[in-house]
Design an enzyme around this catalytic site. Structure first.
Site, PDB file in Angstrom:
ATOM      1  N   SER A   1     -17.864   0.631 -10.970  1.00 34.48           N
ATOM      2  CA  SER A   1     -16.769   1.558 -11.253  1.00 34.48           C
ATOM      3  C   SER A   1     -17.343   2.953 -11.395  1.00 34.48           C
ATOM      4  CB  SER A   1     -16.066   1.160 -12.555  1.00 34.48           C
ATOM      5  OG  SER A   1     -15.210   2.187 -13.018  1.00 34.48           O
TER       6      SER A   1
ATOM      7  N   TYR B   1     -16.875  -1.008 -21.630  1.00 35.23           N
ATOM      8  CA  TYR B   1     -16.577  -1.238 -20.211  1.00 35.23           C
ATOM      9  C   TYR B   1     -17.547  -0.441 -19.341  1.00 35.23           C
ATOM     10  CZ  TYR B   1     -14.123  -1.115 -15.747  1.00 35.23           C
ATOM     11  OH  TYR B   1     -13.810  -1.206 -14.402  1.00 35.23           O
TER      12      TYR B   1
END
Length: 258
Positions: A152, A165
């Site tokens: 990501s 995350y």
């Protein structure tokens, strides 16, 4: 791109896709199958997998549903043997399963922290452990062999409330760099994709109201990525000649500024 991704660009290859019950995983399985690969689709939601297999086979492709929790190491190892027996030796692995649970660190949502670590890191490592021998064997036989993960942009950007995350995704991006050195010598390509905002169900799991609002507003305000956009990038990585390794690709909506 059109010269590389022909209608049969992946003919004869066998792919294993995790997180295939929706979103990027589902779209990627469809795209790989449309290019000729046999595709094993893995996730926990069996009904979604069965529906996906029906779509692929109805279009003339080959697919196999593999209900699986990637955090279960023994189950992933067994799945690797099962897929190879049913579809042939796996030479394309897309380790895509993941979860995004965003909250301020001082909320101390430790169960959410652990869930992200278990799925985003341990689940990927279990997949790598189960399939690296298959990829090495495929490469030794002169075939293209790909290990691709979903990271990501959060891996490299400082985003408030994304701490855990982002940490899991930074792990994957750095792991890609390290594994490429080891496996590249064996002609196994290692790559990661780092998408920005994609219109999937991933944000639905976010319970922090501010973070949820940020993502919802972003989807409304700009033309965000679709899962098919990311799937096309995965297909492009795999369709290149085996001496070319596109190691890290960041995919952003043109208008995304954060």
């Amino acid at each position: 791109m059109s010269e590389i991704i022909t209608a049969s660009a992946l003919a004869g290859r066998t792919a294993f896709v995790t997180g295939a019950s929706s979103g990027i995983g589902e779209a990627t399985a469809l795209r790989l199958a449309s290019l000729g690969a046999g595709v094993a689709v893995a996730a926990r939601r069996k009904s979604n997998l069965d529906a996906l297999v029906e779509r692929i086979t109805a279009a003339g492709g080959r697919a196999l549903a593999v209900p699986l929790d990637v955090t279960d190491r023994n189950a992933v190892t067994a799945a690797a043997d099962y897929v190879s027996a049913e579809l042939g030796r796996v030479d394309l692995v897309f380790a895509n399963a993941g979860v995004q649970l965003i909250s301020p660190i001082d909320d101390l949502k430790m169960d959410d922290w652990q869930r992200q670590i278990d799925l985003n890191i341990t689940g990927v490592m279990n997949t790598i452990g189960a399939f690296v021998p298959h990829l090495v064997d495929a490469a030794a036989a002169g075939r293209a062999a790909d290990l691709i993960t979903t990271s990501s942009i959060a891996a490299t950007r400082v985003l408030e409330k994304f701490s855990v995350y982002s940490g899991t995704k930074a792990y994957l991006s750095q792991l890609t760099r390290l594994l490429r050195v080891e496996l590249g010598r064996k002609m196994v390509r290692v790559a990661t994709i780092e998408p920005g905002m994609v219109d999937t169900e991933l944000p639905d799991h976010v319970t922090d109201p501010d973070a949820s609002r940020l993502m919802a507003d972003l989807i409304k305000e700009i033309d965000v990525l679709s899962p098919a956009d990311v799937a096309e990038t995965v297909a492009f990585i795999a369709a290149n000649p085996r001496h070319i390794n596109l190691t890290e690709i960041t995919i952003l909506p043109t208008q995304q500024a954060i």
